[in-house]
Structures are given as structure tokens and as C-alpha cells.
Design a protein around this motif. Structure first.
Motif, PDB file in Angstrom:
ATOM      1  N   TYR A  50       0.841  -1.194   0.000  1.00  0.00           N
ATOM      2  CA  TYR A  50       0.000   0.000   0.000  1.00  0.00           C
ATOM      3  C   TYR A  50       0.875   1.242   0.000  1.00  0.00           C
ATOM      4  CZ  TYR A  50      -4.031  -2.834   1.489  1.00  0.00           C
ATOM      5  OH  TYR A  50      -5.048  -3.740   1.569  1.00  0.00           O
ATOM      6  N   PRO A  51       0.413   2.324  -0.641  1.00  0.00           N
ATOM      7  CA  PRO A  51       1.156   3.582  -0.559  1.00  0.00           C
ATOM      8  C   PRO A  51       0.941   4.218   0.816  1.00  0.00           C
ATOM      9  CG  PRO A  51      -0.763   3.818  -1.996  1.00  0.00           C
ATOM     10  CD  PRO A  51      -0.703   2.390  -1.560  1.00  0.00           C
ATOM     11  N   LEU A  52       1.968   4.216   1.620  1.00  0.00           N
ATOM     12  CA  LEU A  52       1.924   4.785   2.969  1.00  0.00           C
ATOM     13  C   LEU A  52       3.042   5.807   3.113  1.00  0.00           C
ATOM     14  CD1 LEU A  52       1.482   1.426   4.914  1.00  0.00           C
ATOM     15  CD2 LEU A  52      -0.321   3.045   4.298  1.00  0.00           C
ATOM     16  N   GLU A  53       2.809   6.793   3.939  1.00  0.00           N
ATOM     17  CA  GLU A  53       3.812   7.834   4.190  1.00  0.00           C
ATOM     18  C   GLU A  53       4.512   7.572   5.519  1.00  0.00           C
ATOM     19  OE1 GLU A  53       4.633   9.885   1.912  1.00  0.00           O
ATOM     20  OE2 GLU A  53       2.895   9.835   0.598  1.00  0.00           O
ATOM     21  N   ASP A  54       5.816   7.823   5.558  1.00  0.00           N
ATOM     22  CA  ASP A  54       6.599   7.599   6.773  1.00  0.00           C
ATOM     23  C   ASP A  54       6.187   8.518   7.920  1.00  0.00           C
ATOM     24  OD1 ASP A  54       8.082   5.687   5.438  1.00  0.00           O
ATOM     25  OD2 ASP A  54       9.702   7.077   4.928  1.00  0.00           O
TER      26      ASP A  54
END
Length: 84
Positions: free
Chosen positions: A5-9
Motif C-alpha cells: 500500500y502507498p503509505l507515508e513515513d
């Protein structure tokens, strides 16, 4: 399917959990069915995490490239169904 999934740090654990719940709802919309209100509630939570439309579009493109599922089309269909 097996993809990331596209997740942000910089998202908190709660934000990451809400984003994953939204991605799961998109998958559910394509693979079986999901209640329209439940889907839109998850989308609104995601929108609070990613308020900028340009960022939502970027994430949506990443998700679609990875999964083959269009977030835009799922949202559009849910809103159309709700307005019937």
C-alpha cells in the motif's frame, strides 16, 4: 494479490491504520461489496489524513498501479449510489 500500500513515513500509527482501512474498503468494493455509507466514512477519514487533492491523486495513482483498483472510480460510484 500481494502488493504494498502507498503509505507515508510521517503518518502516525492511527493515520496509517485509517489509510489501510480505506485501501481495504476500496478492495472490498471491487472484490465483493461494501455499504456505501461505510465506504464514504472511511474515505472521509482518509481525506483528513491527506487533505490535499494533489496528494490524494498521487496516492491514488500509486494504489492503482500496485493493485489495479481505482480509488477515484470507487469514490465516484459510492457517491453516485448514495445520491440515488
Amino acid at each position: 494479490m500481494n502488493y504494498a500500500y502507498p503509505l507515508e513515513d510521517f503518518w502516525s500509527i492511527e493515520e496509517t491504520t485509517q489509510a489501510i482501512a480505506f485501501y481495504n474498503a476500496v478492495e472490498q468494493a471491487y472484490e465483493s461489496s461494501i455499504d456505501c455509507e461505510q465506504f464514504l466514512t472511511k474515505y472521509h477519514a482518509f481525506s483528513r489524513i491527506v487533505p490535499a487533492i494533489t496528494e490524494q491523486r498521487r496516492i491514488s495513482r500509486q494504489f492503482e498501479e500496485a493493485s489495479g483498483y481505482s480509488i477515484y472510480n470507487a469514490i465516484h460510484q459510492a457517491k453516485k449510489t448514495k445520491n440515488r
